[in-house]
Design a protein around this motif. Structure first.
Motif, PDB file in Angstrom:
ATOM      1  N   ARG A 121      -7.154 -40.154  40.638  1.00  0.00           N
ATOM      2  CA  ARG A 121      -7.753 -40.357  39.234  1.00  0.00           C
ATOM      3  C   ARG A 121      -6.846 -39.942  38.123  1.00  0.00           C
ATOM      4  O   ARG A 121      -6.925 -40.546  37.114  1.00  0.00           O
ATOM      5  CB  ARG A 121      -8.572 -38.465  39.286  1.00  0.00           C
ATOM      6  N   VAL A 122      -5.592 -39.313  38.248  1.00  0.00           N
ATOM      7  CA  VAL A 122      -4.807 -39.186  37.508  1.00  0.00           C
ATOM      8  C   VAL A 122      -3.897 -40.390  37.051  1.00  0.00           C
ATOM      9  O   VAL A 122      -3.880 -40.764  35.861  1.00  0.00           O
ATOM     10  CB  VAL A 122      -3.338 -38.159  37.982  1.00  0.00           C
ATOM     11  N   ILE A 123      -3.751 -41.070  38.358  1.00  0.00           N
ATOM     12  CA  ILE A 123      -3.197 -42.497  37.990  1.00  0.00           C
ATOM     13  C   ILE A 123      -4.005 -43.512  37.113  1.00  0.00           C
ATOM     14  O   ILE A 123      -3.675 -44.198  36.127  1.00  0.00           O
ATOM     15  CB  ILE A 123      -2.335 -43.269  39.135  1.00  0.00           C
ATOM     16  N   ALA A 124      -5.336 -43.424  37.552  1.00  0.00           N
ATOM     17  CA  ALA A 124      -6.482 -44.150  36.661  1.00  0.00           C
ATOM     18  C   ALA A 124      -6.361 -43.551  35.298  1.00  0.00           C
ATOM     19  O   ALA A 124      -6.466 -44.553  34.272  1.00  0.00           O
ATOM     20  CB  ALA A 124      -7.782 -44.065  37.259  1.00  0.00           C
ATOM     21  N   ASP A 125      -6.101 -42.340  34.882  1.00  0.00           N
ATOM     22  CA  ASP A 125      -6.068 -41.918  33.739  1.00  0.00           C
ATOM     23  C   ASP A 125      -4.842 -42.523  32.965  1.00  0.00           C
ATOM     24  O   ASP A 125      -4.993 -42.799  31.639  1.00  0.00           O
ATOM     25  CB  ASP A 125      -6.145 -40.292  33.461  1.00  0.00           C
ATOM     26  N   LEU A 126      -3.842 -42.541  33.696  1.00  0.00           N
ATOM     27  CA  LEU A 126      -2.691 -43.184  32.952  1.00  0.00           C
ATOM     28  C   LEU A 126      -2.501 -44.511  32.892  1.00  0.00           C
ATOM     29  O   LEU A 126      -1.582 -45.283  32.256  1.00  0.00           O
ATOM     30  CB  LEU A 126      -1.443 -42.678  33.976  1.00  0.00           C
TER      31      LEU A 126
ATOM     32  N   GLN B 183      -0.005 -30.925  35.402  1.00  0.00           N
ATOM     33  CA  GLN B 183      -1.231 -30.707  34.611  1.00  0.00           C
ATOM     34  C   GLN B 183      -2.457 -30.637  35.777  1.00  0.00           C
ATOM     35  O   GLN B 183      -3.453 -29.488  35.716  1.00  0.00           O
ATOM     36  CB  GLN B 183      -1.598 -31.282  33.662  1.00  0.00           C
ATOM     37  N   ASP B 184      -2.512 -31.333  36.678  1.00  0.00           N
ATOM     38  CA  ASP B 184      -3.785 -31.530  37.639  1.00  0.00           C
ATOM     39  C   ASP B 184      -3.613 -30.594  38.456  1.00  0.00           C
ATOM     40  O   ASP B 184      -4.765 -29.920  38.851  1.00  0.00           O
ATOM     41  CB  ASP B 184      -4.102 -32.974  38.085  1.00  0.00           C
ATOM     42  N   ILE B 185      -2.397 -30.393  38.840  1.00  0.00           N
ATOM     43  CA  ILE B 185      -2.134 -29.231  39.915  1.00  0.00           C
ATOM     44  C   ILE B 185      -2.481 -27.722  39.308  1.00  0.00           C
ATOM     45  O   ILE B 185      -3.030 -26.843  39.906  1.00  0.00           O
ATOM     46  CB  ILE B 185      -0.600 -29.104  40.676  1.00  0.00           C
ATOM     47  N   HIS B 186      -2.174 -27.538  38.228  1.00  0.00           N
ATOM     48  CA  HIS B 186      -2.304 -26.427  37.669  1.00  0.00           C
ATOM     49  C   HIS B 186      -3.612 -25.911  37.509  1.00  0.00           C
ATOM     50  O   HIS B 186      -4.142 -24.816  37.738  1.00  0.00           O
ATOM     51  CB  HIS B 186      -1.453 -26.373  36.218  1.00  0.00           C
ATOM     52  N   LYS B 187      -4.482 -26.970  37.095  1.00  0.00           N
ATOM     53  CA  LYS B 187      -5.781 -26.723  37.011  1.00  0.00           C
ATOM     54  C   LYS B 187      -6.683 -26.849  38.310  1.00  0.00           C
ATOM     55  O   LYS B 187      -7.477 -26.021  38.315  1.00  0.00           O
ATOM     56  CB  LYS B 187      -6.431 -28.161  36.031  1.00  0.00           C
ATOM     57  N   ASN B 188      -6.452 -27.604  39.409  1.00  0.00           N
ATOM     58  CA  ASN B 188      -7.163 -27.817  40.277  1.00  0.00           C
ATOM     59  C   ASN B 188      -6.401 -27.176  41.792  1.00  0.00           C
ATOM     60  O   ASN B 188      -6.909 -27.343  42.791  1.00  0.00           O
ATOM     61  CB  ASN B 188      -7.521 -29.284  40.399  1.00  0.00           C
TER      62      ASN B 188
ATOM     63  N   ASP C  34       2.939 -34.881  49.187  1.00  0.00           N
ATOM     64  CA  ASP C  34       3.775 -33.916  49.216  1.00  0.00           C
ATOM     65  C   ASP C  34       4.739 -33.972  48.437  1.00  0.00           C
ATOM     66  O   ASP C  34       5.300 -33.057  47.813  1.00  0.00           O
ATOM     67  CB  ASP C  34       4.467 -33.536  50.711  1.00  0.00           C
ATOM     68  N   ALA C  35       5.136 -35.423  48.364  1.00  0.00           N
ATOM     69  CA  ALA C  35       6.589 -35.513  47.505  1.00  0.00           C
ATOM     70  C   ALA C  35       6.191 -35.323  45.921  1.00  0.00           C
ATOM     71  O   ALA C  35       7.022 -34.679  45.340  1.00  0.00           O
ATOM     72  CB  ALA C  35       7.194 -37.010  47.863  1.00  0.00           C
ATOM     73  N   ILE C  36       5.154 -35.705  45.567  1.00  0.00           N
ATOM     74  CA  ILE C  36       4.570 -35.099  44.489  1.00  0.00           C
ATOM     75  C   ILE C  36       4.914 -33.840  44.088  1.00  0.00           C
ATOM     76  O   ILE C  36       5.398 -33.363  42.960  1.00  0.00           O
ATOM     77  CB  ILE C  36       3.263 -35.553  43.831  1.00  0.00           C
ATOM     78  N   GLY C  37       4.273 -32.896  45.005  1.00  0.00           N
ATOM     79  CA  GLY C  37       4.200 -31.318  44.669  1.00  0.00           C
ATOM     80  C   GLY C  37       5.616 -31.065  44.634  1.00  0.00           C
ATOM     81  O   GLY C  37       5.683 -30.060  44.036  1.00  0.00           O
ATOM     82  N   LEU C  38       6.637 -31.277  45.617  1.00  0.00           N
ATOM     83  CA  LEU C  38       7.761 -30.958  45.707  1.00  0.00           C
ATOM     84  C   LEU C  38       8.600 -31.270  44.461  1.00  0.00           C
ATOM     85  O   LEU C  38       9.321 -30.327  43.987  1.00  0.00           O
ATOM     86  CB  LEU C  38       8.534 -31.418  47.111  1.00  0.00           C
TER      87      LEU C  38
ATOM     88  N   ARG D 214       7.741 -42.476  35.262  1.00  0.00           N
ATOM     89  CA  ARG D 214       8.023 -41.248  36.234  1.00  0.00           C
ATOM     90  C   ARG D 214       7.682 -39.895  35.591  1.00  0.00           C
ATOM     91  O   ARG D 214       7.000 -39.121  36.347  1.00  0.00           O
ATOM     92  CB  ARG D 214       9.284 -41.222  37.088  1.00  0.00           C
ATOM     93  N   GLU D 215       8.379 -39.868  34.446  1.00  0.00           N
ATOM     94  CA  GLU D 215       8.172 -38.355  33.992  1.00  0.00           C
ATOM     95  C   GLU D 215       6.378 -38.297  33.349  1.00  0.00           C
ATOM     96  O   GLU D 215       6.177 -36.995  33.576  1.00  0.00           O
ATOM     97  CB  GLU D 215       9.251 -38.241  32.624  1.00  0.00           C
ATOM     98  N   ARG D 216       6.146 -39.044  33.042  1.00  0.00           N
ATOM     99  CA  ARG D 216       4.656 -39.223  32.567  1.00  0.00           C
ATOM    100  C   ARG D 216       3.742 -38.689  33.857  1.00  0.00           C
ATOM    101  O   ARG D 216       2.936 -38.093  33.681  1.00  0.00           O
ATOM    102  CB  ARG D 216       4.411 -40.688  32.108  1.00  0.00           C
ATOM    103  N   ILE D 217       4.011 -39.676  34.955  1.00  0.00           N
ATOM    104  CA  ILE D 217       3.272 -39.283  36.110  1.00  0.00           C
ATOM    105  C   ILE D 217       3.327 -37.954  36.584  1.00  0.00           C
ATOM    106  O   ILE D 217       2.586 -37.291  36.855  1.00  0.00           O
ATOM    107  CB  ILE D 217       3.551 -40.203  37.258  1.00  0.00           C
ATOM    108  N   LEU D 218       4.746 -37.582  36.539  1.00  0.00           N
ATOM    109  CA  LEU D 218       4.999 -36.024  36.876  1.00  0.00           C
ATOM    110  C   LEU D 218       4.494 -34.991  36.185  1.00  0.00           C
ATOM    111  O   LEU D 218       3.740 -34.017  36.668  1.00  0.00           O
ATOM    112  CB  LEU D 218       6.577 -35.958  37.190  1.00  0.00           C
TER     113      LEU D 218
END
Length: 196
Positions: free
Chosen positions: A30-35, A16-21, A50-54, A7-11
């Motif tokens: 894309r993120v889960i594929a990379d993970l 990082q993706d939110i900060h960039k994009n 939304d749950a991810i962002g919050l 969970r921490e890795r995903i978050l």
């Protein structure tokens, strides 16, 4: 790897993706594929985008941004010194990536507050806390004879936070660490006006 680590890795990667994009540019697939994890694993931890962002706001941004401001409650030092030192630390450690990508908190405030009330409310908690902890520190400074009597501590604290976040925005559009450092130095100078 246990569930907490996953969970921490995903978050962390989502942050990082939110900060960039930006949040709206977040591509969870894309993120889960990379993970190397499945979409099912993602939705096990986060039932919606939304749950991810919050969760990013509550578990990464809020603790990171409020660590210093919460510490003002326990610190016995001069509040002007403490606030100035924090600002100078931000200026001194700013990297080209920090300036290029901007402040994660400020980015989300600008992007999501107009369009998502849940995000606005969570981001408001972070901003209000930064202001409130700073206000209390300045008020204690008045009581200890360190800050000028009659100072409108809430207004000074709100201006400080607004100026700090504004310095990130100006530097981001100018892509200039020097701009950020210069504006932060002006804010440091401003706080000096309230020292006894």
């Amino acid at each position: 790897m246990n569930a907490t680590d996953t969970r921490e890795r995903i978050l962390g990667r989502m942050f990082q993706d939110i900060h960039k994009n930006g949040f709206q540019g977040l591509r969870a697939d894309r993120v889960i594929a990379d993970l190397g994890i499945t979409k099912g694993a993602l939705y096990h931890y986060f039932p919606s985008k939304d749950a991810i962002g919050l969760a990013v706001i509550e578990e990464i941004i809020e603790p990171s941004y409020l660590a210093f401001f919460r510490s003002l409650e326990e610190t016995k030092g001069h509040p002007i010194d403490l606030l100035q030192a924090h600002l100078q630390e931000l200026a001194n450690k700013a990297t080209p990536d920090d300036i290029h990508l901007g402040c994660p908190l400020n980015n989300l405030v600008q992007e999501m507050s107009p369009i998502n009330e849940n995000f606005r409310q969570r981001l408001k908690v972070v901003m209000d806390s930064m202001i409130n902890f700073s206000t209390h520190a300045l008020e204690h400074g008045i009581n200890k004879g360190q800050v000028k009597a009659g100072t409108d501590c809430a207004t000074v604290a709100a201006f400080m936070v607004a100026s700090m976040e504004g310095a990130y925005s100006v530097a981001k559009v100018q892509r200039s660490i020097a701009s950020f450092q210069s504006n932060i130095q002006q804010l440091v100078n401003y706080l000096e006006l309230y020292r006894v």
